[in-house]
Design a protein around this motif. Structure first.
Motif, short mmCIF file in Angstrom:
data_model
loop_
_atom_site.label_atom_id
_atom_site.label_comp_id
_atom_site.label_asym_id
_atom_site.label_seq_id
_atom_site.Cartn_x
_atom_site.Cartn_y
_atom_site.Cartn_z
N UNK A 384 0.83 -1.20 0.00
CA UNK A 384 0.00 0.00 0.00
C UNK A 384 0.86 1.26 0.00
N UNK A 385 1.97 1.22 0.73
CA UNK A 385 2.91 2.35 0.71
C UNK A 385 3.44 2.60 -0.69
N UNK A 386 3.87 1.54 -1.37
CA UNK A 386 4.38 1.69 -2.73
C UNK A 386 3.26 2.08 -3.70
N UNK A 387 2.05 1.63 -3.43
CA UNK A 387 0.94 1.98 -4.31
C UNK A 387 0.62 3.46 -4.24
N UNK A 388 0.79 4.08 -3.06
CA UNK A 388 0.60 5.52 -2.94
C UNK A 388 1.61 6.27 -3.81
N UNK A 389 2.86 5.82 -3.81
CA UNK A 389 3.87 6.43 -4.68
C UNK A 389 3.49 6.26 -6.14
#
Length: 472
Positions: A384-389
Motif C-alpha cells: 500500500x505504501x508503494x501503491x501511494x507512490x
C-alpha cells in the motif's frame, strides 16, 4: 413545488458552506472532504455494514449476514469500474470547456446523461455476474443488481460534483444517505429478518445520496435537444480522452485482480447465495488498503489546489511570451512544486505505514486476524505504501496530459499484479507478495516516467501534450 424545494435545499447547502468556511473549520472541512473523495464510500459503507451486522446478529443467520455483506462488496467493486471511465470523460469535459462550466443547464444535462449511462451499464454487468455466479436467491440477485446501478450513479455524481467544486454538498449527500440506510436497516430487522430486504434498505440510502447529489443541478425539465447535444459532446470528448478513461478502468481492475485470483484459488469459498470470496485474503487486504486513505487524502489536497495553481502559473508564463530561459525556469519551479507534493504524500504514508507495521500484532489481535492473515497484512502494508507512490507519480502524468503514458502504466500494474499473484501464489500459497511486487514495479516505472516528463515539460506542453496540434 419541486423547484421551490430545490431552491430551499440549495439555500440550506449555501448556509452550511458559509458556516464551514471559517478560519477554524475550513482546514478541517478540506481534510474531511478529501477523505470522503478518496475513500469515503468504501469507509462509510463498511462502517454501516459493521453496525448493521452487529445489530442483526441476533435476528439473522451468519450465512445471511455474509450474503448481505458480499452483495454490498460486489456492488462497490463493480460500480467504480463502470463509473470511473465515464466520470473521467465527464470531468474533463466540465473542466476543459469554459462554456460548459458557465451554463448550469449544460452541467445538469451532463449529470443526468452520464449517470443514466453508468446506471444502465452497471445494472447489466451486475446481472451478468449474478448469472455467471448462479446466485440461488432471485430476490437477492435483483436487489444486488439495483444496488450496483445505484452505486454506479452515485459514484458518477461524486466525480461530477468534485469537478464542479461542490465537495460540501457531496459530503452531506453521502452522509445523509448512509444514515438513512442504517436507520432503515434497524427498523427492518425488527419487522422482517430478510437478507434481500437489508440490501434494499442499503439501496434506498444510496438512492437518497444520489438524489441529493442531483438537487443542486435542477435536472427536471431539461430539453431533449440539450440532452442529445450532451451525448454528442461526451462522445467527442471520449474520442480525445479515451486513454485516461481506459487507464482509470485498468487502475481499478488492477486493484481487484489479486483478490479475484485469491477467490479462484484453494482458499476461495462460496457463500450460501453463491458469491465467491476469500475471507483470509480479503480481510487482511482491506485493512492494508484502509491504511492508504490518509495518503490519498494528502494527494488529493495537493493536486486539487497547489499543483493545479502551479500548472496554471506555468502556462500563464508561457502564454505571456516568456523567453526560453524564463520558460525553463518556470518549468523547474513547476517540477519542484509537483515533487514537493509527491514527497509530502509519501512521507505521510511512510509514517503511517511504519506505525501500523509496529502495531500490526495489536491490530491483528484487536480485529481477530489469524497468523496467516497477520503475515498477509504486514506484506500488504508495504504494498500500500508503494501503491501511494505509484498513484502520486501517475497523477503527475495526468496533470501534464500524458494520457498514453498513464494508460501504459496502469496496464503494466494490472498485468504485473495478475501475473505476479498467480506465480507467487503457486510457489508460496495465498500471499500479498504479488500485489506488493506489482506496486514496486509500478512505482519505479511511474517515477521514471514522471521524472522524464517534468524534465522535458516544455516539449510535452508544446508538442506531445498539446491536443490542439492533433485536433481535426
Amino acid at each position: 413545488m419541486n423547484r421551490r424545494w430545490t431552491n430551499k435545499l440549495q439555500d440550506a447547502m449555501a448556509q452550511l458552506d458559509w458556516w464551514l468556511d471559517g478560519p477554524l473549520l475550513k482546514p478541517i472541512r478540506k481534510t474531511t472532504e478529501a477523505l470522503i473523495v478518496a475513500a469515503g464510500p468504501w469507509v462509510l459503507a463498511v462502517v454501516t455494514l459493521a453496525l448493521i451486522g452487529r445489530t442483526a446478529q441476533g435476528w439473522l443467520a451468519v450465512e445471511t449476514l455474509e450474503d448481505v455483506r458480499l452483495a454490498v462488496v460486489y456492488s462497490f467493486m463493480i460500480a467504480p469500474m463502470v463509473a470511473a471511465p465515464l466520470g473521467v470523460i465527464t470531468a474533463r469535459l466540465i473542466t476543459g470547456t469554459a462554456e460548459q462550466t458557465k451554463a448550469k443547464s449544460a452541467v445538469a444535462a451532463l449529470m443526468l446523461v452520464s449517470c443514466a449511462i453508468t446506471g444502465i451499464a452497471a445494472q447489466a454487468l451486475a446481472a451478468l455476474i449474478a448469472a455467471a455466479l448462479g446466485l440461488s436467491d432471485p430476490a437477492l440477485a435483483i436487489a444486488f443488481a439495483v444496488l450496483t446501478s445505484s452505486c454506479a450513479m452515485m459514484w458518477t455524481a461524486f466525480i461530477i460534483m468534485n469537478a464542479c467544486r461542490l465537495r460540501p454538498q457531496l459530503v452531506v449527500s453521502f452522509a445523509a444517505g448512509m444514515g438513512v440506510a442504517l436507520i432503515l436497516c434497524q427498523f427492518t430487522i425488527q419487522i422482517s429478518a430478510s437478507g434481500p430486504l437489508l440490501v434494499w434498505c442499503f439501496t434506498a440510502g444510496i438512492a437518497l445520496s444520489f438524489a441529493l447529489c442531483l438537487a443542486p443541478f435542477c435536472v427536471i425539465g431539461l430539453a431533449p435537444a440539450l440532452l442529445w447535444r450532451t451525448v454528442v459532446e461526451l462522445w467527442q470528448t471520449a474520442c480525445v480522452t479515451w486513454p485516461l478513461a481506459l487507464g482509470a478502468f485498468a487502475a481499478i481492475v488492477g486493484i481487484w485482480v489479486d483478490k479475484w485470483i485469491a477467490w479462484a484459488g484453494p482458499n476461495g469459498m462460496v457463500s450460501a447465495a453463491g458469491f465467491v470470496h476469500a475471507p483470509t485474503y480479503d480481510s487482511a487486504l482491506f485493512f492494508a488498503h484502509l491504511s492508504a486513505v490518509p495518503g490519498l487524502a494528502a494527494l488529493i489536497i495537493h493536486f486539487e489546489n497547489p499543483a493545479r495553481r502551479a500548472m496554471a502559473q506555468f502556462r500563464n508564463t508561457l502564454a505571456n511570451g516568456a523567453s526560453l530561459s524564463a520558460a525553463e525556469r518556470a518549468g523547474k519551479i513547476l517540477a519542484g512544486k509537483l515533487w514537493d507534493g509527491v514527497h509530502r504524500t509519501l512521507l505521510t504514508q511512510i509514517a503511517l505505514c511504519g506505525l501500523l507495521l509496529l502495531l500490526a500484532p495489536a491490530v491483528a489481535s484487536f480485529v481477530g486476524l489469524r497468523l496467516d492473515q497477520f503475515l498477509i497484512l504486514r506484506t500488504a502494508l508495504i504494498g500500500s505504501l508503494l501503491h501511494i507512490l505509484f498513484l502520486a507519480t501517475s497523477a503527475v502524468l495526468i496533470l501534464c496530459n500524458r494520457k498514453e503514458a498513464f494508460l501504459a502504466l496502469q496496464l503494466l500494474f494490472l498485468a504485473t499484479n495478475a501475473s505476479g499473484t498467480v506465480i507467487l501464489s503457486a510457489l508460496y500459497g495465498t500471499t500479498a507478495l504479488g500485489f506488493t511486487f506489482a506496486c514496486a514495479i509500478g512505482s519505479i516505472a511511474a517515477t521514471l516516467y514522471a521524472h522524464a516528463t517534468l524534465r522535458g515539460i516544455l516539449q510535452h506542453c508544446y508538442l506531445t501534450g498539446n491536443e490542439a496540434l492533433f485536433r481535426q
